[in-house]
Design an enzyme around this catalytic site. Structure first.
Site, PDB file in Angstrom:
ATOM      1  CE1 TYR A 158       7.725   2.385   6.312  1.00 16.09           C
ATOM      2  CE2 TYR A 158       6.453   0.845   4.986  1.00 16.09           C
ATOM      3  CZ  TYR A 158       6.703   2.134   5.406  1.00 16.09           C
ATOM      4  OH  TYR A 158       5.940   3.184   4.930  1.00 16.09           O
ATOM      5  CD  GLN A 222       5.161  -8.034  -9.594  1.00 16.73           C
ATOM      6  OE1 GLN A 222       4.894  -8.830 -10.480  1.00 16.73           O
ATOM      7  NE2 GLN A 222       6.413  -7.687  -9.293  1.00 16.73           N
ATOM      8  NE  ARG A 290      -0.471  -4.271  -0.273  1.00 13.97           N
ATOM      9  CZ  ARG A 290       0.755  -4.037   0.182  1.00 13.97           C
ATOM     10  NH1 ARG A 290       1.275  -2.854   0.141  1.00 13.97           N
ATOM     11  NH2 ARG A 290       1.471  -5.040   0.662  1.00 13.97           N
TER      12      ARG A 290
END
Length: 354
Positions: A158, A222, A290
């Site tokens: 991906y 995270q 992220r």
């Protein structure tokens, strides 16, 4: 910063082809474009997309559905002005099921959409992803960051597939003059997510509603940045209709950063669930942080997210609660006790729609 509230189209009625149009994001985009008066051709092989997502549109005079795999060449017998290339499974659970197929979808599928755009003189938007940044060493992530991707890991089909798709977009732009737009989409959530796709928000909500342990991979420290689907769809349209000089890549995501554990606890609070948290091993190459830099989207598109996380989560919880209570009441013991005859009577209506 002045926000764009109106999205300008090339002409009053144009035809947009949406590859992956029966999927989570694609179906919302179909809705939005039809509401703006466009003709919409929805292309999907129904691998992760579902007819349920587009069933209300099937009798619309400006809507056409074609079951087709983008890995196969395509010819359309009518003019096409805009092509949204969204076709690809986006959750690890689905894209790792057939990694070679995923890579082919990213590369061959994108090439087929670019060839169609070249023949039709259409503008094409590629739905790329924040996964092109891999497990980033720069935080937050601007479009200029080249990424930190493992090219041979389980996520590479991906991650690298989407990077190759971006390469094809810019090569077709340089070599053939195709008008392109590249959107790097960060974590998106909302109604019509698949309940079994393994993504954070859908996983947590479904587990909470079923009274099952909430599965957190790693320590839960995270971080992710979650954008509600309505905000993303608005950003995609603004990018598509931006000046030709705005090619991207353009980050589209919510810069509000939150830990995975915090999301889990918010879901538990909004669902009033007593599900415990269960921590498991972190999958290989799972990114630790992220968060998008959205300066280009703000400056070039006048776009930034509007929907607060609380509001988006509550809308998504309501969607899944209805689906689970009507489609599989035995899986939602917490909801079953509160169901009424009115809810039961509504089961047939929802079943017909799904």
């Amino acid at each position: 910063m002045k926000l764009q509230t109106r999205i300008r189209a090339a002409r009053p009625v144009s035809t947009a082809l949406i590859a992956g149009g029966a999927g989570f994001i694609g179906s919302h985009l179909c809705d939005a474009l039809l509401q703006r008066g466009h003709r919409v051709i929805c292309l999907d092989n129904l691998f992760t997309g579902t007819i349920a997502n587009i069933r209300p549109l099937l009798n619309h005079p400006n809507f056409r559905f074609i079951e087709h795999d983008v890995r196969e060449p395509l010819d359309i017998d009518e003019p096409v002005d805009r092509i949204y290339s969204l076709a690809c499974p986006a959750s690890p659970r689905h894209y790792q099921k057939d990694p070679i197929g995923t890579m082919n979808t990213c590369v061959i599928g994108t090439m087929n959409m670019l060839e169609l755009a070249r023949r039709k003189s259409a503008r094409v938007l590629q739905a790329s992803t924040s996964e092109v940044y891999g497990d980033p060493e720069i935080h937050p992530q601007p479009e200029s960051y080249l990424g930190n991707v493992n090219p041979i890991g389980p996520r590479a089909c991906y991650d690298e597939g989407k990077r190759a798709a971006e390469t094809l977009m810019f090569d077709y732009h340089r070599q053939h003059g195709v008008e392109i737009k590249v959107a790097r989409i960060f974590n998106t959530y909302g109604p019509r997510m698949l309940e079994n796709d393994g993504r954070v928000v859908s996983n947590f909500i479904v587990q909470a509603l079923r009274g099952e342990p909430i599965t957190i991979y790693g320590r839960g420290t995270q971080t992710r940045s979650f954008c509600f689907v309505d905000d993303l769809v608005r950003g995609l349209q603004l990018l598509m209709e931006s000046p030709t000089t705005v090619t991207g890549p353009c980050n589209l995501g919510n810069p509000h950063e939150v830990t995975i554990e915090a999301i889990a606890r918010e879901v538990l609070s909004y669902t009033r669930s007593t599900s415990p948290l269960r921590f498991e091993a972190l999958p290989k190459d799972d990114p630790q942080r992220r968060k998008p830099v959205i300066d280009i989207a703000e400056r070039s598109l006048g776009w930034r997210p509007r929907v607060a996380l609380k509001d988006g989560l509550q809308a998504t919880i309501a969607y899944f609660a209805l689906r689970l209570a009507t489609d599989a009441p035995s899986l939602t013991p917490a909801l079953a006790a509160g169901r009424t005859a009115r809810t039961a009577r509504g089961r047939l209506t929802l079943a017909e729609r799904t």
